[in-house]
Scaffold this motif. Structure first.
Motif, PDB file in Angstrom:
ATOM      1  N   ALA A 166      -8.263  -4.034  -4.321  1.00  0.00           N
ATOM      2  CA  ALA A 166      -8.771  -4.968  -3.312  1.00  0.00           C
ATOM      3  C   ALA A 166      -8.787  -4.330  -1.917  1.00  0.00           C
ATOM      4  O   ALA A 166      -9.064  -5.003  -0.936  1.00  0.00           O
ATOM      5  CB  ALA A 166      -7.922  -6.233  -3.296  1.00  0.00           C
ATOM      6  N   ASP A 167      -8.483  -3.017  -1.862  1.00  0.00           N
ATOM      7  CA  ASP A 167      -8.429  -2.278  -0.606  1.00  0.00           C
ATOM      8  C   ASP A 167      -7.428  -2.901   0.366  1.00  0.00           C
ATOM      9  O   ASP A 167      -7.668  -2.996   1.572  1.00  0.00           O
ATOM     10  CB  ASP A 167      -9.811  -2.172   0.038  1.00  0.00           C
ATOM     11  CG  ASP A 167      -9.909  -0.966   0.956  1.00  0.00           C
ATOM     12  OD1 ASP A 167      -9.130  -0.008   0.773  1.00  0.00           O
ATOM     13  OD2 ASP A 167     -10.752  -1.000   1.873  1.00  0.00           O
ATOM     14  N   GLU A 168      -6.294  -3.347  -0.201  1.00  0.00           N
ATOM     15  CA  GLU A 168      -5.212  -3.933   0.586  1.00  0.00           C
ATOM     16  C   GLU A 168      -3.970  -3.069   0.453  1.00  0.00           C
ATOM     17  O   GLU A 168      -3.830  -2.294  -0.492  1.00  0.00           O
ATOM     18  CB  GLU A 168      -4.900  -5.346   0.082  1.00  0.00           C
ATOM     19  CG  GLU A 168      -6.045  -6.321   0.234  1.00  0.00           C
ATOM     20  CD  GLU A 168      -5.763  -7.663  -0.416  1.00  0.00           C
ATOM     21  OE1 GLU A 168      -4.700  -7.808  -1.068  1.00  0.00           O
ATOM     22  OE2 GLU A 168      -6.602  -8.559  -0.292  1.00  0.00           O
ATOM     23  N   LYS A 169      -3.072  -3.237   1.380  1.00  0.00           N
ATOM     24  CA  LYS A 169      -1.798  -2.535   1.340  1.00  0.00           C
ATOM     25  C   LYS A 169      -0.871  -3.274   0.376  1.00  0.00           C
ATOM     26  O   LYS A 169      -0.666  -4.482   0.521  1.00  0.00           O
ATOM     27  CB  LYS A 169      -1.195  -2.497   2.743  1.00  0.00           C
ATOM     28  CG  LYS A 169       0.032  -1.648   2.859  1.00  0.00           C
ATOM     29  CD  LYS A 169       0.483  -1.579   4.303  1.00  0.00           C
ATOM     30  CE  LYS A 169       1.752  -0.762   4.409  1.00  0.00           C
ATOM     31  NZ  LYS A 169       2.194  -0.654   5.797  1.00  0.00           N
ATOM     32  N   PRO A 170      -0.298  -2.569  -0.621  1.00  0.00           N
ATOM     33  CA  PRO A 170       0.622  -3.255  -1.548  1.00  0.00           C
ATOM     34  C   PRO A 170       1.918  -3.665  -0.858  1.00  0.00           C
ATOM     35  O   PRO A 170       2.318  -3.067   0.143  1.00  0.00           O
ATOM     36  CB  PRO A 170       0.903  -2.208  -2.628  1.00  0.00           C
ATOM     37  CG  PRO A 170       0.436  -0.918  -2.095  1.00  0.00           C
ATOM     38  CD  PRO A 170      -0.476  -1.165  -0.946  1.00  0.00           C
ATOM     39  N   ALA A 171       2.558  -4.678  -1.397  1.00  0.00           N
ATOM     40  CA  ALA A 171       3.868  -5.093  -0.885  1.00  0.00           C
ATOM     41  C   ALA A 171       4.859  -3.943  -1.047  1.00  0.00           C
ATOM     42  O   ALA A 171       4.856  -3.251  -2.062  1.00  0.00           O
ATOM     43  CB  ALA A 171       4.361  -6.327  -1.631  1.00  0.00           C
ATOM     44  N   ARG A 172       5.677  -3.739  -0.041  1.00  0.00           N
ATOM     45  CA  ARG A 172       6.626  -2.621  -0.060  1.00  0.00           C
ATOM     46  C   ARG A 172       7.567  -2.688  -1.271  1.00  0.00           C
ATOM     47  O   ARG A 172       7.870  -1.666  -1.880  1.00  0.00           O
ATOM     48  CB  ARG A 172       7.429  -2.593   1.238  1.00  0.00           C
ATOM     49  CG  ARG A 172       8.348  -1.395   1.350  1.00  0.00           C
ATOM     50  CD  ARG A 172       8.973  -1.321   2.737  1.00  0.00           C
ATOM     51  NE  ARG A 172       9.996  -0.304   2.828  1.00  0.00           N
ATOM     52  CZ  ARG A 172       9.785   0.983   3.020  1.00  0.00           C
ATOM     53  NH1 ARG A 172       8.563   1.434   3.145  1.00  0.00           N
ATOM     54  NH2 ARG A 172      10.801   1.837   3.103  1.00  0.00           N
ATOM     55  N   THR A 173       8.005  -3.878  -1.633  1.00  0.00           N
ATOM     56  CA  THR A 173       8.908  -4.000  -2.792  1.00  0.00           C
ATOM     57  C   THR A 173       8.192  -3.613  -4.086  1.00  0.00           C
ATOM     58  O   THR A 173       8.780  -2.971  -4.946  1.00  0.00           O
ATOM     59  CB  THR A 173       9.490  -5.418  -2.913  1.00  0.00           C
ATOM     60  OG1 THR A 173       8.418  -6.356  -2.960  1.00  0.00           O
ATOM     61  CG2 THR A 173      10.414  -5.739  -1.759  1.00  0.00           C
TER      62      THR A 173
END
Length: 122
Positions: free
Chosen positions: A23-30
């Protein structure tokens, strides 16, 4: 590695990271941290040993590949990359040779080529 990651949790985190990337989004850090550690755990299971240290800062590192054991100072065989690159080569989305040639992997030592043990096929 400290705590073993459950296969269900590891795959769920990996799926969440892949979905975010698609989705061209930044994944959650966790999710990113769990996915990286899960894949490092799989590498450790596939290629146990102590001759190469694989680092994915700031999330984790493992020593793998049979050979001389390293005990002090900087290991003679080190592989280091960012989380996105690690996930790409570990899952087979990108080839080791391609990312190494592009300079996205920092590898030193005679045993620092992981192309024989990657991808992991989680």
């Amino acid at each position: 590695m400290a705590k073993k990651i459950d296969i269900i949790d590891g795959r769920a985190a990996l799926d969440a990271v892949r979905a975010a990337q698609a989705a061209d989004e930044k994944p959650a850090r966790t999710d990113l941290a769990t996915a990286v550690r899960y894949l490092l755990q799989l590498l450790d299971e596939k290629a146990p040993g102590n001759s190469v240290e694989v680092r994915v800062p700031p999330f984790g590192a493992v020593q793998v590949i049979q050979g001389p054991r390293h005990t002090r100072g900087t290991p003679p065989n080190v592989v280091e990359m960012d989380a996105a690159t690690w996930i790409a080569v570990a899952t087979g989305r990108e080839a080791w040779a391609d990312v190494a040639t592009a300079g996205r992997i920092h590898a030193s030592g005679t045993r620092a080529d992981l192309s024989d043990v990657l991808p992991l096929r989680p």
